[in-house]
Scaffold this motif. Sequence first.
Motif, PDB file in Angstrom:
ATOM      1  N   PHE A 197      42.100   9.803  47.513  1.00 45.40           N
ATOM      2  CA  PHE A 197      43.499   9.386  47.639  1.00 45.40           C
ATOM      3  C   PHE A 197      44.285   9.726  46.370  1.00 45.40           C
ATOM      4  N   LEU A 198      43.712   9.421  45.217  1.00 45.48           N
ATOM      5  CA  LEU A 198      44.408   9.706  43.963  1.00 45.48           C
ATOM      6  C   LEU A 198      44.579  11.208  43.739  1.00 45.48           C
ATOM      7  N   VAL A 199      43.552  11.983  44.063  1.00 44.51           N
ATOM      8  CA  VAL A 199      43.650  13.442  43.947  1.00 44.51           C
ATOM      9  C   VAL A 199      44.713  13.956  44.914  1.00 44.51           C
ATOM     10  N   ASN A 200      44.745  13.430  46.128  1.00 46.77           N
ATOM     11  CA  ASN A 200      45.747  13.821  47.115  1.00 46.77           C
ATOM     12  C   ASN A 200      47.158  13.545  46.603  1.00 46.77           C
ATOM     13  N   LEU A 201      47.338  12.382  46.020  1.00 45.39           N
ATOM     14  CA  LEU A 201      48.647  12.002  45.502  1.00 45.39           C
ATOM     15  C   LEU A 201      49.090  12.950  44.383  1.00 45.39           C
ATOM     16  N   GLU A 202      48.205  13.195  43.445  1.00 46.19           N
ATOM     17  CA  GLU A 202      48.559  14.031  42.297  1.00 46.19           C
ATOM     18  C   GLU A 202      48.750  15.491  42.685  1.00 46.19           C
ATOM     19  N   GLY A 229      55.631  24.712  43.918  1.00 46.63           N
ATOM     20  CA  GLY A 229      55.114  26.020  44.316  1.00 46.63           C
ATOM     21  C   GLY A 229      55.307  26.276  45.796  1.00 46.63           C
ATOM     22  N   SER A 230      55.158  25.241  46.617  1.00 44.07           N
ATOM     23  CA  SER A 230      55.373  25.398  48.062  1.00 44.07           C
ATOM     24  C   SER A 230      56.837  25.680  48.371  1.00 44.07           C
ATOM     25  N   CYS A 231      57.725  25.075  47.634  1.00 40.16           N
ATOM     26  CA  CYS A 231      59.152  25.327  47.821  1.00 40.16           C
ATOM     27  C   CYS A 231      59.481  26.767  47.440  1.00 40.16           C
ATOM     28  N   GLN A 267      54.201  25.714  53.510  1.00 40.03           N
ATOM     29  CA  GLN A 267      53.577  24.412  53.283  1.00 40.03           C
ATOM     30  C   GLN A 267      52.064  24.475  53.395  1.00 40.03           C
ATOM     31  N   LEU A 268      51.504  25.655  53.449  1.00 38.56           N
ATOM     32  CA  LEU A 268      50.068  25.810  53.638  1.00 38.56           C
ATOM     33  C   LEU A 268      49.268  25.113  52.539  1.00 38.56           C
ATOM     34  N   ALA A 269      49.698  25.255  51.297  1.00 35.03           N
ATOM     35  CA  ALA A 269      48.969  24.622  50.189  1.00 35.03           C
ATOM     36  C   ALA A 269      48.962  23.104  50.338  1.00 35.03           C
ATOM     37  N   LEU A 270      50.083  22.544  50.755  1.00 34.28           N
ATOM     38  CA  LEU A 270      50.147  21.097  50.943  1.00 34.28           C
ATOM     39  C   LEU A 270      49.211  20.642  52.058  1.00 34.28           C
ATOM     40  N   ILE A 316      45.818   8.526  53.358  1.00 36.12           N
ATOM     41  CA  ILE A 316      45.975   9.972  53.181  1.00 36.12           C
ATOM     42  C   ILE A 316      46.699  10.569  54.389  1.00 36.12           C
ATOM     43  N   VAL A 317      46.361  10.116  55.587  1.00 30.00           N
ATOM     44  CA  VAL A 317      47.068  10.578  56.790  1.00 30.00           C
ATOM     45  C   VAL A 317      48.546  10.205  56.695  1.00 30.00           C
ATOM     46  N   ALA A 318      48.843   8.992  56.230  1.00 28.00           N
ATOM     47  CA  ALA A 318      50.243   8.563  56.089  1.00 28.00           C
ATOM     48  C   ALA A 318      50.982   9.421  55.064  1.00 28.00           C
ATOM     49  N   GLN A 319      50.281   9.859  54.020  1.00 27.14           N
ATOM     50  CA  GLN A 319      50.918  10.749  53.044  1.00 27.14           C
ATOM     51  C   GLN A 319      51.095  12.160  53.607  1.00 27.14           C
ATOM     52  N   TRP A 320      50.270  12.535  54.553  1.00 27.95           N
ATOM     53  CA  TRP A 320      50.324  13.870  55.131  1.00 27.95           C
ATOM     54  C   TRP A 320      51.458  13.995  56.144  1.00 27.95           C
ATOM     55  N   LEU A 321      51.795  12.937  56.856  1.00 28.74           N
ATOM     56  CA  LEU A 321      52.783  12.994  57.933  1.00 28.74           C
ATOM     57  C   LEU A 321      54.144  13.569  57.514  1.00 28.74           C
ATOM     58  N   PRO A 322      54.704  13.209  56.365  1.00 29.57           N
ATOM     59  CA  PRO A 322      56.001  13.797  55.997  1.00 29.57           C
ATOM     60  C   PRO A 322      55.963  15.316  55.817  1.00 29.57           C
ATOM     61  N   THR A 323      54.795  15.864  55.539  1.00 25.96           N
ATOM     62  CA  THR A 323      54.677  17.305  55.378  1.00 25.96           C
ATOM     63  C   THR A 323      55.001  18.026  56.686  1.00 25.96           C
ATOM     64  N   PHE A 324      54.744  17.384  57.812  1.00 29.14           N
ATOM     65  CA  PHE A 324      55.046  17.983  59.104  1.00 29.14           C
ATOM     66  C   PHE A 324      56.534  17.917  59.430  1.00 29.14           C
ATOM     67  N   ALA A 325      57.244  16.943  58.896  1.00 36.21           N
ATOM     68  CA  ALA A 325      58.642  16.737  59.262  1.00 36.21           C
ATOM     69  C   ALA A 325      59.618  17.273  58.228  1.00 36.21           C
ATOM     70  N   LEU A 326      59.221  17.344  56.980  1.00 33.50           N
ATOM     71  CA  LEU A 326      60.129  17.728  55.907  1.00 33.50           C
ATOM     72  C   LEU A 326      59.678  19.034  55.257  1.00 33.50           C
ATOM     73  N   HIS A 327      60.642  19.809  54.822  1.00 31.64           N
ATOM     74  CA  HIS A 327      60.347  21.015  54.048  1.00 31.64           C
ATOM     75  C   HIS A 327      60.220  20.617  52.584  1.00 31.64           C
ATOM     76  N   PRO A 328      59.351  21.264  51.810  1.00 30.29           N
ATOM     77  CA  PRO A 328      59.174  20.852  50.404  1.00 30.29           C
ATOM     78  C   PRO A 328      60.427  20.999  49.538  1.00 30.29           C
TER      79      PRO A 328
END
Length: 123
Positions: A28-33, A41-43, A48-51, A109-121
Amino acid sequence: MTDPGTELPEAGHLVGLWTGLLLAPAAFLVNLELGYLAVRGSCAAGSQLALHLIHAACLLAAGAGLLVAWREFRRAGGVWSAEGGGPEARSRFMAIIGIATSALFGLTIVAQWLPTFALHPCQ
């Protein structure tokens, strides 16, 4: 001479218990950081592949922690017992806490991943 019921668990079992308990919070901490680190870099790349790869790898690590904790629970008897203490009961308790912790941090981690599907970096 020691009692047969008070034998200490072997070193590999202790490593498994601690791995099952701590691998998911570390993921979780690694995912956050790394998630925050990869946004710029994704922007710039417009992808968003790296994310997605970061989130997927960290979710797999949390799942591995859950599997290790489950294996250690089965190794310690596999049933919850309300009888007495001792190394086996402590091992089962630590394994159950590892299972619960891994599940909780996996969901986080799933909850942190969900915005990646809806928002652009770049937003």
